[in-house]
Each structure stands twice: as structure tokens, then as C-alpha cells.
Design an enzyme around this catalytic site. Structure first.
Site, PDB file in Angstrom:
ATOM      1  N   SER A  66      10.997   4.192   2.669  1.00 21.32           N
ATOM      2  CA  SER A  66      11.007   5.322   1.645  1.00 21.32           C
ATOM      3  C   SER A  66      12.537   5.435   1.666  1.00 21.32           C
ATOM      4  O   SER A  66      13.364   5.123   2.421  1.00 21.32           O
ATOM      5  CB  SER A  66      10.517   6.542   2.136  1.00 21.32           C
ATOM      6  OG  SER A  66      10.862   7.829   1.274  1.00 21.32           O
ATOM      7  N   TYR A  96       9.999  14.030   8.190  1.00 23.91           N
ATOM      8  CA  TYR A  96       9.515  13.097   7.396  1.00 23.91           C
ATOM      9  C   TYR A  96      10.541  11.897   7.341  1.00 23.91           C
ATOM     10  O   TYR A  96      10.382  10.666   7.565  1.00 23.91           O
ATOM     11  CB  TYR A  96       9.056  13.519   6.108  1.00 23.91           C
ATOM     12  CG  TYR A  96       8.415  12.317   5.405  1.00 23.91           C
ATOM     13  CD1 TYR A  96       7.535  11.727   5.320  1.00 23.91           C
ATOM     14  CD2 TYR A  96       9.420  11.971   4.047  1.00 23.91           C
ATOM     15  CE1 TYR A  96       6.982  10.635   4.641  1.00 23.91           C
ATOM     16  CE2 TYR A  96       9.062  11.043   3.251  1.00 23.91           C
ATOM     17  CZ  TYR A  96       7.926  10.420   3.474  1.00 23.91           C
ATOM     18  OH  TYR A  96       7.389   9.305   2.833  1.00 23.91           O
TER      19      TYR A  96
HETATM   20  P1  NDP Z   1      -1.467   8.785  -0.590  1.00 32.70           P
HETATM   21  O1  NDP Z   1      -1.475  10.028  -0.251  1.00 32.70           O
HETATM   22  O2  NDP Z   1      -2.036   8.550  -1.975  1.00 32.70           O
HETATM   23  O3  NDP Z   1      -1.882   7.505   0.150  1.00 32.70           O
HETATM   24  C1  NDP Z   1      -1.668   7.575   1.538  1.00 32.70           C
HETATM   25  C2  NDP Z   1      -2.920   6.731   2.161  1.00 32.70           C
HETATM   26  O4  NDP Z   1      -2.423   6.850   3.509  1.00 32.70           O
HETATM   27  C3  NDP Z   1      -4.164   7.035   2.096  1.00 32.70           C
HETATM   28  O5  NDP Z   1      -4.953   5.756   1.691  1.00 32.70           O
HETATM   29  C4  NDP Z   1      -4.951   7.689   3.485  1.00 32.70           C
HETATM   30  O6  NDP Z   1      -5.884   7.296   3.600  1.00 32.70           O
HETATM   31  C5  NDP Z   1      -3.826   6.728   4.461  1.00 32.70           C
HETATM   32  N1  NDP Z   1      -3.736   7.626   5.653  1.00 32.70           N
HETATM   33  C6  NDP Z   1      -3.042   8.801   5.712  1.00 32.70           C
HETATM   34  N2  NDP Z   1      -3.167   9.213   6.912  1.00 32.70           N
HETATM   35  C7  NDP Z   1      -3.980   8.117   7.756  1.00 32.70           C
HETATM   36  C8  NDP Z   1      -4.626   8.185   9.023  1.00 32.70           C
HETATM   37  N3  NDP Z   1      -4.299   9.116   9.926  1.00 32.70           N
HETATM   38  N4  NDP Z   1      -5.259   6.894   9.325  1.00 32.70           N
HETATM   39  C9  NDP Z   1      -5.573   6.113   8.280  1.00 32.70           C
HETATM   40  N5  NDP Z   1      -5.007   6.066   7.215  1.00 32.70           N
HETATM   41  C10 NDP Z   1      -4.394   7.198   6.696  1.00 32.70           C
HETATM   42  O7  NDP Z   1       0.252   8.568  -0.610  1.00 32.70           O
HETATM   43  P2  NDP Z   1       0.932   7.314  -1.240  1.00 32.70           P
HETATM   44  O8  NDP Z   1       0.370   6.320  -1.753  1.00 32.70           O
HETATM   45  O9  NDP Z   1       2.467   7.769  -1.910  1.00 32.70           O
HETATM   46  O10 NDP Z   1       1.571   6.974   0.292  1.00 32.70           O
HETATM   47  C11 NDP Z   1       1.626   5.494   0.908  1.00 32.70           C
HETATM   48  C12 NDP Z   1       2.973   5.375   1.540  1.00 32.70           C
HETATM   49  O11 NDP Z   1       4.223   5.503   0.737  1.00 32.70           O
HETATM   50  C13 NDP Z   1       3.221   6.357   2.794  1.00 32.70           C
HETATM   51  O12 NDP Z   1       3.736   5.481   3.865  1.00 32.70           O
HETATM   52  C14 NDP Z   1       4.412   7.225   2.207  1.00 32.70           C
HETATM   53  O13 NDP Z   1       5.232   7.762   3.215  1.00 32.70           O
HETATM   54  C15 NDP Z   1       5.131   6.145   1.439  1.00 32.70           C
HETATM   55  N6  NDP Z   1       5.805   6.672   0.276  1.00 32.70           N
HETATM   56  C16 NDP Z   1       5.471   7.353  -0.677  1.00 32.70           C
HETATM   57  C17 NDP Z   1       6.258   7.823  -1.727  1.00 32.70           C
HETATM   58  C18 NDP Z   1       5.826   8.658  -2.675  1.00 32.70           C
HETATM   59  O14 NDP Z   1       6.762   9.391  -3.462  1.00 32.70           O
HETATM   60  N7  NDP Z   1       4.488   8.805  -3.141  1.00 32.70           N
HETATM   61  C19 NDP Z   1       7.808   7.513  -1.684  1.00 32.70           C
HETATM   62  C20 NDP Z   1       8.068   6.549  -0.674  1.00 32.70           C
HETATM   63  C21 NDP Z   1       7.213   6.051   0.457  1.00 32.70           C
HETATM   64  P3  NDP Z   1      -7.012   8.414   4.189  1.00 32.70           P
HETATM   65  O15 NDP Z   1      -6.648   9.774   3.870  1.00 32.70           O
HETATM   66  O16 NDP Z   1      -8.622   7.866   3.463  1.00 32.70           O
HETATM   67  O17 NDP Z   1      -7.180   7.863   5.690  1.00 32.70           O
HETATM   68  C1  8X3 Z   2       8.450  10.007  -0.395  1.00 33.50           C
HETATM   69  C2  8X3 Z   2       9.580  10.165  -1.367  1.00 33.50           C
HETATM   70  O1  8X3 Z   2      11.652  11.700  -1.816  1.00 33.50           O
HETATM   71  O2  8X3 Z   2       9.889  12.703  -0.971  1.00 33.50           O
HETATM   72  O3  8X3 Z   2       8.935   9.052   0.555  1.00 33.50           O
HETATM   73  O4  8X3 Z   2      11.253  11.259   0.312  1.00 33.50           O
HETATM   74  S1  8X3 Z   2      10.422  11.669  -0.823  1.00 33.50           S
END
Ligand code: NDP
Ligand code: 8X3
Length: 253
Positions: A140, A153
Site C-alpha cells: 500500500s 495499519y
Molecule cells: P476488501 O475488504 O474488499 O477485501 C479484503 C479481502 O481480505 C476479503 O476477501 C476478505 O475475505 C480477506 N480477508 C480479510 N481478513 C481475512 C482473514 N482473517 N482471513 C482470510 N481472508 C481475510 O478490501 P481490499 O480488496 O481493498 O483489500 C485487499 C488488500 O489490498 C488488503 O491487503 C489491503 O490492505 C490492500 N490495500 C487496499 C487499498 C484500498 O484502498 N482499498 C489500498 C492499498 C492496499 P473474508 O472477509 O471473506 O475473509
Molecule cells: C489503503 C490505502 O491510504 O488508507 O492501504 O492507506 S490508505
């Protein structure tokens, strides 16, 4: 023969979009997450739309023995994983350090750092045995910068950056590519999860600007996995046009 990818956290957002993208590239897929219904629905859609095989693994990646059991259940042919996308992760809460909740901190550390390590440790030996593979860690902008109330985070994503660099060095002699994708704001369920289900707070995050979408990150992963064998993309930092850094955004009134 189809290649095989394992994507953690494929029930939503970036993981789901990546599953759809890799399916369109004819990858067979192992998709994981805790929400069984969503995984089964996605699996059915992928199989209906593409001539691929899909396996679903339902487990909580924070739980070492559950993760172990899930990977152990794979037959030999499903262990030939070409691409591991370490995507499962979350932010929980956005509070000044002195007000943060232990439960939020533990959830983030256990998922974003320990979960990524558990599954990687299980999959890497399969890649070493085949002397090839590609690990893509979802980091991220929070792995490169720290912003107010982002403390833990940001710490977890800084850890992902260090683990990515460490993996790349340790796996060099095994011909395993290690990459990271570092997005700015992506509109997924991320902010709803961060604000513990408060949809109106989540909507505020994206108000007045066009964020990235999960498909933008899937496109980036497509670029990474389609490079020739001698090319590894170490990291791609990808931001919305309206976001210059973790804290500078341009919002239209
Ligand atoms: P979502 O919340 O849409 O998806 C998160 C996914 O992670 C879900 O499929 C969830 O599945 C899974 N997950 C969370 N906790 C667990 C667990 N304990 N066990 C198994 N699976 C888990 O968020 P994003 O798609 O945005 O996030 C995906 C990645 O991208 C993360 O690592 C996030 O930090 C990163 N990210 C996101 C950004 C954003 O702005 N959205 C920016 C930068 C990075 P389920 O709940 O079914 O278990
Ligand atoms: C998710 C993006 O800007 O909340 O990783 O850190 S931010």
C-alpha cells in the site's frame, strides 16, 4: 497447460477482481477467504465464464493451523502454484495511537503480517521444488508513508514491504519472482471494514474524487504476471490521479 494461481482474500475487492482477471488469462485458480458463500458464487461464475478449474479454500488466515490444514488438503496437482497473490488484509480503525483498540491492532497484525507469512511459508517449498514461481504481495501507499491515525495499519504495510524485500533476496537462488503492488485509495469494502461497518464514514473517504477501482489493481497484476521469465517487476506504486501522496488529495466540491 493452464497455469495455477492462489489468491488470498478473493471474496471481495482487489482479490476478486484479480481472480476474474487471471481467469480471463486462463489460469486455474485457488481462491481463499472466510466467506464460503461468496467463494462458491465466484467459483461458479468463473467456471461458467472460462474454461478453467477452480478450488475454494475457506479459512481464516490469522489461524496458523486452519491455514496449514487448508493447504495440506490440496492434492499434488493443486500444489503446482505458479503465482501466489498475498492479498487478504485490512485496516481496522483510524484512531490516534493512544486511543487505538487492541482488538483492531491484533486483527491487522495477525492478518496483514502473520497471515501473509503463514501462507507464504506453506507455498514457497512447492515453488522451490519446481524452481519457479511468482509471489505478489499487496502492500500500500501506507507501506511507504505514514499518515495521521494510520499508525498500526501503516506499520503492517511497512512490514509487508520489508518481508517482500527479504523474500526477494532469500528466494533469488530458487528462481522465484517476488513483487509488490502498492496502491493508494481503491474503492472496495476496505473503508467499510476500516470503519467497522459505518457506510457513511466509508463513503466520505471517496467523496469528491475518483479513486482507483479493484480492476485497476488487477490490470497491474496482469502486467506483472505477463512479463517474460527474465523480468521481475519489484514494485508498482499506483495512485488515483486525484491523490498525490497518502495525505494530498484533490476533491471537487
Ligand atoms: P476488501 O475488504 O474488499 O477485501 C479484503 C479481502 O481480505 C476479503 O476477501 C476478505 O475475505 C480477506 N480477508 C480479510 N481478513 C481475512 C482473514 N482473517 N482471513 C482470510 N481472508 C481475510 O478490501 P481490499 O480488496 O481493498 O483489500 C485487499 C488488500 O489490498 C488488503 O491487503 C489491503 O490492505 C490492500 N490495500 C487496499 C487499498 C484500498 O484502498 N482499498 C489500498 C492499498 C492496499 P473474508 O472477509 O471473506 O475473509
Ligand atoms: C489503503 C490505502 O491510504 O488508507 O492501504 O492507506 S490508505
Amino acid at each position: 497447460m493452464n497455469k495455477l494461481a492462489l489468491i488470498t482474500g478473493a471474496t471481495s475487492g482487489i482479490g476478486k477482481a484479480t481472480a476474474l482477471k487471471l481467469a480471463s488469462l486462463n489460469y486455474n485458480l485457488i481462491i481463499t477467504g472466510r466467506r464460503k458463500d461468496r467463494l462458491e458464487e465466484l467459483s461458479q461464475n468463473l467456471k461458467n465464464q472460462h474454461n478453467i478449474e477452480v478450488k475454494t479454500l475457506v479459512f481464516d488466515i490469522r489461524n496458523n493451523s486452519e491455514t496449514d490444514k487448508a493447504i495440506d488438503s490440496l492434492s499434488d496437482e493443486w500444489k503446482n502454484i505458479d503465482v501466489l497473490v498475498n492479498n487478504a488484509g485490512l485496516a481496522a480503525g483510524a484512531d490516534p495511537i493512544q486511543e487505538g483498540l487492541w482488538s483492531d491492532w491484533e486483527q491487522m497484525i495477525d492478518t496483514n503480517i502473520k497471515g501473509l507469512l503463514y501462507i507464504s511459508k506453506l507455498i514457497i517449498p512447492f515453488m522451490i521444488e519446481r524452481h519457479k514461481g511468482h509471489i505478489i504481495n499487496i502492500s500500500s501507499i501506507a507501506g511507504k508513508e505514514v499518515y495521521a491515525n494510520g499508525n498500526v495499519y501503516c506499520a503492517t504495510k511497512h512490514a509487508v514491504e520489508a518481508i517482500t524485500k527479504g523474500m526477494r533476496i532469500d528466494l533469488l537462488k530458487h528462481n522465484i519472482k517476488v513483487s509488490s503492488v502498492s496502491p493508494g485509495m481503491v474503492e472496495t469494502e476496505f473503508s467499510i471494514v476500516r470503519y467497522h461497518g459505518d457506510k457513511s464514514k466509508a463513503d466520505e473517504v471517496y467523496k469528491g474524487l475518483t479513486p482507483l477501482f479493484a480492476e485497476d489493481i488487477a490490470d497491474t497484476i496482469e502486467f506483472m504476471v505477463t512479463r517474460p521469465p527474465h523480468v521481475n517487476i519489484n514494485d508498482i506504486l499506483i495512485m488515483p490521479t486525484a491523490q498525490a501522496s497518502a495525505v494530498y488529495n484533490h476533491r471537487e466540491e
